[in-house]
Write an enzyme that holds these catalytic residues in place. Structure first.
Site, mmCIF file in Angstrom:
data_model
loop_
_atom_site.group_PDB
_atom_site.id
_atom_site.type_symbol
_atom_site.label_atom_id
_atom_site.label_comp_id
_atom_site.label_asym_id
_atom_site.label_seq_id
_atom_site.Cartn_x
_atom_site.Cartn_y
_atom_site.Cartn_z
ATOM 1 C CG ASN A 8 53.940 -0.832 6.579
ATOM 2 O OD1 ASN A 8 53.722 0.335 5.592
ATOM 3 N ND2 ASN A 8 55.253 -1.110 6.243
ATOM 4 C CE LYS A 10 54.192 -3.170 3.348
ATOM 5 N NZ LYS A 10 54.826 -4.397 2.792
ATOM 6 C CG HIS A 95 59.778 -2.478 5.728
ATOM 7 N ND1 HIS A 95 59.565 -2.894 4.311
ATOM 8 C CD2 HIS A 95 58.565 -2.626 6.242
ATOM 9 C CE1 HIS A 95 58.478 -3.861 4.582
ATOM 10 N NE2 HIS A 95 58.044 -3.510 5.654
ATOM 11 C CD GLU A 97 57.790 -3.065 1.309
ATOM 12 O OE1 GLU A 97 57.452 -2.110 1.634
ATOM 13 O OE2 GLU A 97 57.548 -4.367 1.113
ATOM 14 C CD GLU A 165 57.959 -6.925 8.547
ATOM 15 O OE1 GLU A 165 56.728 -6.829 8.596
ATOM 16 O OE2 GLU A 165 58.380 -5.333 7.947
ATOM 17 N N GLY A 171 54.664 -9.275 1.418
ATOM 18 C CA GLY A 171 53.732 -9.648 -0.049
ATOM 19 C C GLY A 171 53.387 -10.647 -0.862
ATOM 20 C CB SER A 209 52.277 -13.161 3.927
ATOM 21 O OG SER A 209 52.590 -12.873 2.772
HETATM 22 P P1 PGA Z 1 51.981 -8.358 3.774
HETATM 23 O O1 PGA Z 1 53.716 -7.077 4.368
HETATM 24 O O2 PGA Z 1 51.477 -8.394 5.439
HETATM 25 O O3 PGA Z 1 51.888 -7.531 2.684
HETATM 26 O O4 PGA Z 1 53.224 -9.076 3.199
HETATM 27 C C1 PGA Z 1 53.711 -6.994 5.541
HETATM 28 C C2 PGA Z 1 55.303 -5.699 5.350
HETATM 29 O O5 PGA Z 1 55.852 -5.657 4.910
HETATM 30 O O6 PGA Z 1 55.413 -5.221 6.608
#
Ligand code: PGA
Length: 247
Positions: A8, A10, A95, A97, A165, A171, A209
């Protein structure tokens, strides 16, 4: 089950950077590795077309979201049909976000997934608890509720992937323990079994992460069928190392 490692990207990167990443991945993912692991990358909408041109056919393309409606007067939106038309196989939906910054709720995510399935896309439906929800012992209940609300009637083992997740792990460099991941994935599998036929064939990804260093621990657990990778998917060598560490 063959694992799926999905990147992803983003809202990151210039066109040049996106193409560089696509080329680096394409050069390194050969038929041998692709026979063992499925790969997908989800660039920002604006780069999908160009990335698709330079991406190896051994790596699938995906969108990071889609509209809940068909084509029409919806300024700023991108339809599932458009994603399919430009070469996408997958679309990430719900997601955290999107849930957090765009107020997306389960019912909307379910409608988006319905459109994705109608258009021939595979939805990657994301669920996961916040830190406060985990600390108050509600992680399993939250995930079950999100699953029940976000999976549309059209969801099945050939058009849907679930991504667990935990919001607090995205993150942040923090991850749940292997026991916690296995426990939630078992709950997700059970919930899918209650709702759908042939649910054992639905992939359940872990995300939050994921790094080369924790891939073997977190991704080789029962009911963990791959990963949704954010930060580490922006570096070809890390993305590749995550996949290789699951073998
Ligand atoms: P990350 O994000 O690996 O940077 O923690 C995962 C995601 O949001 O899909």
């Amino acid at each position: 089950m063959k694992k799926l490692i999905a990147g992803n990207w983003k809202m990151n990167g210039t066109l040049r950077e996106a193409l560089g990443l696509a080329e680096a991945l394409s050069a390194q993912i050969g038929a041998d590795l692709a026979a063992q692991v499925d790969f997908c990358v989800c660039p920002p909408f604006i780069h999908i077309g160009a990335v698709g041109v330079s991406l190896s056919p051994l790596i699938a393309l995906g969108g990071q979201d889609c509209s809940e409606t068909g084509n029409g007067a919806y300024t700023g939106d991108v339809s599932a049909a458009m994603l399919k038309d430009i070469g996408c196989r997958y679309v990430i939906l719900g997601h955290s976000e999107r849930r957090q910054y765009h107020g997306e709720i389960d019912a909307l995510i379910s409608k988006k997934a319905e459109k994705a399935h109608e258009s021939g896309l595979i939805s990657i439906i994301c669920v996961g608890e916040t830190e406060a929800q985990r600390e108050s012992g509600k992680a399993e209940a939250v995930v079950i509720e999100q699953l029940k609300g976000s999976i549309p009637p059209s969801g099945n083992s050939s058009n849907m992937v679930i991504a667990y997740e935990p919001v607090w792990a995205i993150g942040t460099g923090k991850t749940p323990t292997a026991e916690d991941v296995a426990a939630i994935h078992a709950v997700i599998r059970k919930t899918l079994q209650e709702k759908l036929d042939n649910s054992g064939a639905i992939r359940i990804l872990y995300g939050g992460s994921v790094k080369p260093e924790n891939a073997a621990t977190l991704l080789c657990l029962p009911n963990v069928d791959g990963a949704l990778v954010g930060g580490a998917s922006l570096k070809a060598d890390q993305f590749l190392a995550i996949a290789k560490n699951t073998l």
